[in-house]
Structure formats: C-alpha cells, structure tokens
Scaffold this motif. Structure first.
Motif, PDB file in Angstrom:
ATOM      1  N   ASP A  47       7.789  47.092 -70.409  1.00 46.25           N
ATOM      2  CA  ASP A  47       7.147  46.229 -70.309  1.00 46.25           C
ATOM      3  C   ASP A  47       7.757  44.864 -70.508  1.00 46.25           C
ATOM      4  OD1 ASP A  47       4.775  44.644 -70.786  1.00 46.25           O
ATOM      5  OD2 ASP A  47       5.062  44.488 -72.832  1.00 46.25           O
ATOM      6  N   LEU A  48       7.469  44.433 -69.048  1.00 46.59           N
ATOM      7  CA  LEU A  48       8.035  42.981 -68.387  1.00 46.59           C
ATOM      8  C   LEU A  48       7.188  41.845 -68.663  1.00 46.59           C
ATOM      9  CD1 LEU A  48      11.023  42.111 -67.471  1.00 46.59           C
ATOM     10  CD2 LEU A  48      10.104  42.500 -65.408  1.00 46.59           C
ATOM     11  N   THR A  49       7.194  41.023 -69.748  1.00 51.50           N
ATOM     12  CA  THR A  49       6.346  39.959 -69.908  1.00 51.50           C
ATOM     13  C   THR A  49       7.357  38.738 -70.156  1.00 51.50           C
ATOM     14  OG1 THR A  49       6.194  40.259 -72.099  1.00 51.50           O
ATOM     15  CG2 THR A  49       4.447  41.097 -70.876  1.00 51.50           C
ATOM     16  N   VAL A  50       6.597  37.441 -70.066  1.00 52.33           N
ATOM     17  CA  VAL A  50       7.472  36.418 -70.033  1.00 52.33           C
ATOM     18  C   VAL A  50       7.674  36.086 -71.602  1.00 52.33           C
ATOM     19  CG1 VAL A  50       7.294  33.863 -69.903  1.00 52.33           C
ATOM     20  CG2 VAL A  50       6.477  35.151 -67.943  1.00 52.33           C
ATOM     21  N   VAL A  51       8.911  36.047 -72.270  1.00 59.15           N
ATOM     22  CA  VAL A  51       9.039  35.612 -73.342  1.00 59.15           C
ATOM     23  C   VAL A  51       9.384  34.204 -73.465  1.00 59.15           C
ATOM     24  CG1 VAL A  51      10.798  35.748 -75.052  1.00 59.15           C
ATOM     25  CG2 VAL A  51      10.542  37.604 -73.598  1.00 59.15           C
ATOM     26  N   GLU A  52       9.799  33.602 -72.512  1.00 56.95           N
ATOM     27  CA  GLU A  52       9.886  31.952 -72.561  1.00 56.95           C
ATOM     28  C   GLU A  52       9.892  31.448 -71.395  1.00 56.95           C
ATOM     29  OE1 GLU A  52      12.902  28.669 -74.798  1.00 56.95           O
ATOM     30  OE2 GLU A  52      13.304  30.787 -74.935  1.00 56.95           O
ATOM     31  N   ASP A  53       9.060  30.172 -71.359  1.00 53.16           N
ATOM     32  CA  ASP A  53       9.355  29.268 -70.189  1.00 53.16           C
ATOM     33  C   ASP A  53       9.181  27.800 -70.522  1.00 53.16           C
ATOM     34  OD1 ASP A  53       8.900  29.057 -67.182  1.00 53.16           O
ATOM     35  OD2 ASP A  53       7.220  27.926 -67.950  1.00 53.16           O
ATOM     36  N   GLU A  54      10.041  27.064 -70.237  1.00 50.10           N
ATOM     37  CA  GLU A  54      10.265  25.668 -70.682  1.00 50.10           C
ATOM     38  C   GLU A  54      10.622  24.748 -69.677  1.00 50.10           C
ATOM     39  OE1 GLU A  54      14.078  24.650 -73.202  1.00 50.10           O
ATOM     40  OE2 GLU A  54      13.421  26.833 -73.753  1.00 50.10           O
ATOM     41  N   LEU A  55      10.079  23.613 -69.863  1.00 49.56           N
ATOM     42  CA  LEU A  55      10.666  22.519 -68.947  1.00 49.56           C
ATOM     43  C   LEU A  55      10.871  21.276 -69.741  1.00 49.56           C
ATOM     44  CD1 LEU A  55      10.978  21.495 -66.071  1.00 49.56           C
ATOM     45  CD2 LEU A  55       8.527  20.573 -66.448  1.00 49.56           C
ATOM     46  N   ASN A  56      12.148  20.728 -69.467  1.00 48.56           N
ATOM     47  CA  ASN A  56      12.523  19.558 -70.447  1.00 48.56           C
ATOM     48  C   ASN A  56      13.001  18.453 -69.513  1.00 48.56           C
ATOM     49  OD1 ASN A  56      12.346  20.745 -73.356  1.00 48.56           O
ATOM     50  ND2 ASN A  56      13.784  22.287 -72.540  1.00 48.56           N
ATOM     51  N   LEU A  57      12.496  17.327 -69.653  1.00 51.25           N
ATOM     52  CA  LEU A  57      13.044  16.193 -68.826  1.00 51.25           C
ATOM     53  C   LEU A  57      13.685  15.310 -69.922  1.00 51.25           C
ATOM     54  CD1 LEU A  57      10.815  17.465 -67.089  1.00 51.25           C
ATOM     55  CD2 LEU A  57      10.438  14.964 -66.220  1.00 51.25           C
ATOM     56  N   HIS A  58      14.774  14.651 -69.371  1.00 53.92           N
ATOM     57  CA  HIS A  58      15.419  13.482 -69.887  1.00 53.92           C
ATOM     58  C   HIS A  58      16.163  12.690 -69.124  1.00 53.92           C
ATOM     59  CE1 HIS A  58      18.350  16.882 -69.418  1.00 53.92           C
ATOM     60  NE2 HIS A  58      19.744  15.779 -69.192  1.00 53.92           N
ATOM     61  N   ILE A  59      16.310  11.491 -69.647  1.00 53.20           N
ATOM     62  CA  ILE A  59      16.788  10.450 -68.830  1.00 53.20           C
ATOM     63  C   ILE A  59      18.555  10.529 -68.879  1.00 53.20           C
ATOM     64  CG2 ILE A  59      17.255   7.898 -68.772  1.00 53.20           C
ATOM     65  CD1 ILE A  59      14.384   7.793 -69.813  1.00 53.20           C
ATOM     66  N   THR A  60      19.050  10.478 -67.618  1.00 50.74           N
ATOM     67  CA  THR A  60      20.325  10.805 -67.346  1.00 50.74           C
ATOM     68  C   THR A  60      20.861   9.543 -66.920  1.00 50.74           C
ATOM     69  OG1 THR A  60      19.995  11.609 -65.366  1.00 50.74           O
ATOM     70  CG2 THR A  60      20.206  13.160 -66.969  1.00 50.74           C
ATOM     71  N   TYR A  61      20.579   8.646 -66.423  1.00 54.23           N
ATOM     72  CA  TYR A  61      21.140   7.440 -65.989  1.00 54.23           C
ATOM     73  C   TYR A  61      20.175   6.468 -65.895  1.00 54.23           C
ATOM     74  CZ  TYR A  61      23.640   4.386 -62.831  1.00 54.23           C
ATOM     75  OH  TYR A  61      24.324   3.113 -62.274  1.00 54.23           O
ATOM     76  N   LEU A  62      20.613   5.062 -66.149  1.00 53.00           N
ATOM     77  CA  LEU A  62      19.732   3.808 -66.452  1.00 53.00           C
ATOM     78  C   LEU A  62      20.710   2.568 -66.052  1.00 53.00           C
ATOM     79  CD1 LEU A  62      17.072   2.684 -67.111  1.00 53.00           C
ATOM     80  CD2 LEU A  62      17.651   2.581 -69.494  1.00 53.00           C
ATOM     81  N   ASP A  63      20.245   1.953 -65.016  1.00 49.09           N
ATOM     82  CA  ASP A  63      21.020   0.713 -64.848  1.00 49.09           C
ATOM     83  C   ASP A  63      19.666  -0.194 -64.522  1.00 49.09           C
ATOM     84  OD1 ASP A  63      20.587   0.858 -62.131  1.00 49.09           O
ATOM     85  OD2 ASP A  63      22.723   1.242 -61.600  1.00 49.09           O
ATOM     86  N   GLU A  64      20.151  -1.282 -64.073  1.00 45.06           N
ATOM     87  CA  GLU A  64      19.058  -2.430 -63.657  1.00 45.06           C
ATOM     88  C   GLU A  64      18.583  -2.151 -62.511  1.00 45.06           C
ATOM     89  OE1 GLU A  64      23.095  -3.655 -61.964  1.00 45.06           O
ATOM     90  OE2 GLU A  64      22.376  -3.240 -64.220  1.00 45.06           O
ATOM     91  N   ASN A  65      18.967  -1.164 -61.618  1.00 44.67           N
ATOM     92  CA  ASN A  65      18.228  -0.737 -60.454  1.00 44.67           C
ATOM     93  C   ASN A  65      17.602   0.609 -60.355  1.00 44.67           C
ATOM     94  OD1 ASN A  65      19.022  -3.170 -58.772  1.00 44.67           O
ATOM     95  ND2 ASN A  65      21.198  -2.609 -59.034  1.00 44.67           N
ATOM     96  N   TYR A  66      18.218   1.463 -61.003  1.00 46.81           N
ATOM     97  CA  TYR A  66      17.838   2.993 -60.762  1.00 46.81           C
ATOM     98  C   TYR A  66      17.548   3.549 -62.383  1.00 46.81           C
ATOM     99  CZ  TYR A  66      19.323   1.900 -56.222  1.00 46.81           C
ATOM    100  OH  TYR A  66      19.597   1.550 -54.924  1.00 46.81           O
ATOM    101  N   ILE A  67      16.820   4.631 -62.286  1.00 43.97           N
ATOM    102  CA  ILE A  67      16.659   5.492 -63.679  1.00 43.97           C
ATOM    103  C   ILE A  67      16.862   6.893 -62.972  1.00 43.97           C
ATOM    104  CG2 ILE A  67      13.962   5.351 -63.399  1.00 43.97           C
ATOM    105  CD1 ILE A  67      14.123   5.611 -66.337  1.00 43.97           C
ATOM    106  N   GLY A  68      17.473   7.494 -63.748  1.00 50.32           N
ATOM    107  CA  GLY A  68      17.727   8.999 -63.299  1.00 50.32           C
ATOM    108  C   GLY A  68      17.125   9.877 -64.484  1.00 50.32           C
ATOM    109  N   VAL A  69      16.463  11.181 -63.887  1.00 47.91           N
ATOM    110  CA  VAL A  69      15.800  11.936 -64.801  1.00 47.91           C
ATOM    111  C   VAL A  69      16.158  13.275 -64.534  1.00 47.91           C
ATOM    112  CG1 VAL A  69      13.469  12.839 -65.542  1.00 47.91           C
ATOM    113  CG2 VAL A  69      13.743  10.430 -65.184  1.00 47.91           C
ATOM    114  N   SER A  70      16.493  14.233 -65.245  1.00 48.56           N
ATOM    115  CA  SER A  70      16.990  15.592 -65.027  1.00 48.56           C
ATOM    116  C   SER A  70      15.814  16.409 -65.673  1.00 48.56           C
ATOM    117  CB  SER A  70      18.277  15.907 -65.535  1.00 48.56           C
ATOM    118  OG  SER A  70      18.554  17.060 -65.016  1.00 48.56           O
ATOM    119  N   ALA A  71      15.297  17.237 -64.783  1.00 42.01           N
ATOM    120  CA  ALA A  71      14.246  18.206 -65.221  1.00 42.01           C
ATOM    121  C   ALA A  71      14.916  19.692 -65.521  1.00 42.01           C
ATOM    122  CB  ALA A  71      13.136  18.342 -64.479  1.00 42.01           C
TER     123      ALA A  71
END
Length: 190
Positions: A47-71
């Motif tokens: 029996d093969l079923t999904v046990v877990e599926d997740e998505l987490n976003l977090h900010i990885t970079y921030l300065d006065e010009n750019y914001i980086g987000v990693s999913a």
C-alpha cells in the motif's frame, strides 16, 4: 511567509507568495484524489500512500533592494525507500515587487553567466557535468538566490548529487559579475 508592509511592492510580493501557497493546496488536492482513485498495490506490492507532503517558505535574504524567499518542499510515501525534498528559490525587487531572475539581476549575457558559474558547479558536482549543454540549467527559474557573499545557485537532490549528499548549492562572488543597478532591476512584469 507574508510581508507586513503596505506598500504596493509588498502587496505584489504577497500576491506572488499566495499563488505559491494556492498552487501547493491544489497539488495536494490532486494528489489525494489520485491516491484515492488508484490502487498502487499492483505497482509496488504494498500500500503506497502519501505519508507527508509539506511546503515551508522562509526569508533567506533581505537588504534595501531585494528580498529572497526559499520554498522548501518535502514529500514522503509509505513503502518508499526515502522521501524526496528540494528547494525553489525566489528573489523579489523591494521597490517594484516583481520577481527577479538571474538574467534581470546581471548585466552579463546568459552565455557569460553560465561560463562564470559553471566551473564552481563542476568543482562540487559529484555526478559530473559531462552532458553537452548542461550549463543551461543554471538559468532555470527557481535556482538563483542571493547571499551576503555572492550569487547562489541551487540544484536539488539527484540533479548533480546522490540522495545522501542532498542538494548542491554553490555561491559565486559578486565581483565576478556585472551587477545591474537595482533601480533597473524588476521593472518588467513576469
């Protein structure tokens, strides 16, 4: 992750993030329907079923010009040898709210970008980079991110490394590139 600012750029970035969340919800609904509709016993003998599926976003970079987000995403199925995981990287202009691609961020041509980054990747790629034209994947959306030390490029597990090694990240010093003026970055709608 959502920005708390009320500027037009912050609202635009939040709309983009909401699209990411909505896409994940739709994917999960489709996945659950597919698991309900098929019997995978014949395919894998268990029996093969999904046990877990997740998505987490977090900010990885921030300065006065750019914001980086990693999913970061992770998916694990019962009966599988191991789960799968990876990252999708996003860079946004804080002035326009637009997503910034590597070719938007740099003045260098795509060919120059690949020739600068390729040796860094080749030095760390366990599985090698013998395939002709492999460098083009450097420019794919979702790989480029910013760090305090330089431009980062991400490869998921199995792209250039084995599962046990995980994903591959290389950071190339900023001084090797011709950076575009932040005023000119993110002015185009994607």
């Amino acid at each position: 992750v959502y920005l708390t600012g009320k500027s037009e750029a912050a609202l635009k970035i939040n709309e983009y993030l909401e699209e990411i969340y909505q896409s994940e919800q739709e994917y999960m609904a489709e996945l659950m329907d597919a698991v309900r509709d098929m019997s995978l016993d014949d395919l894998f003998g268990s029996d093969l079923t999904v046990v877990e599926d997740e998505l987490n976003l977090h900010i990885t970079y921030l300065d006065e010009n750019y914001i980086g987000v990693s999913a970061y995403w992770y998916e694990c199925w019962s009966g599988a040898a191991h789960g799968m995981y990876g990252n999708t990287e996003y860079v946004f202009s804080r002035s326009s709210g637009e997503r910034v691609l590597l070719t938007d961020y740099l003045e260098n041509s795509p060919e120059e970008i690949c020739s600068i980054i390729a040796p860094y990747v080749e030095a760390k790629a366990e599985w090698g980079t013998d395939e002709e034209g492999w460098e083009k994947i450097i420019l794919e959306e979702g790989r480029f991110y910013l760090t305090t030390e330089g431009i980062g490029i991400h490869f998921d597990t199995y792209e250039l490394t084995c599962y046990a090694s995980g994903g591959l990240d290389v950071v190339i010093p900023y001084e090797l590139f011709d950076l575009r003026d932040p005023v000119d970055v993110g002015l185009t709608s994607f």
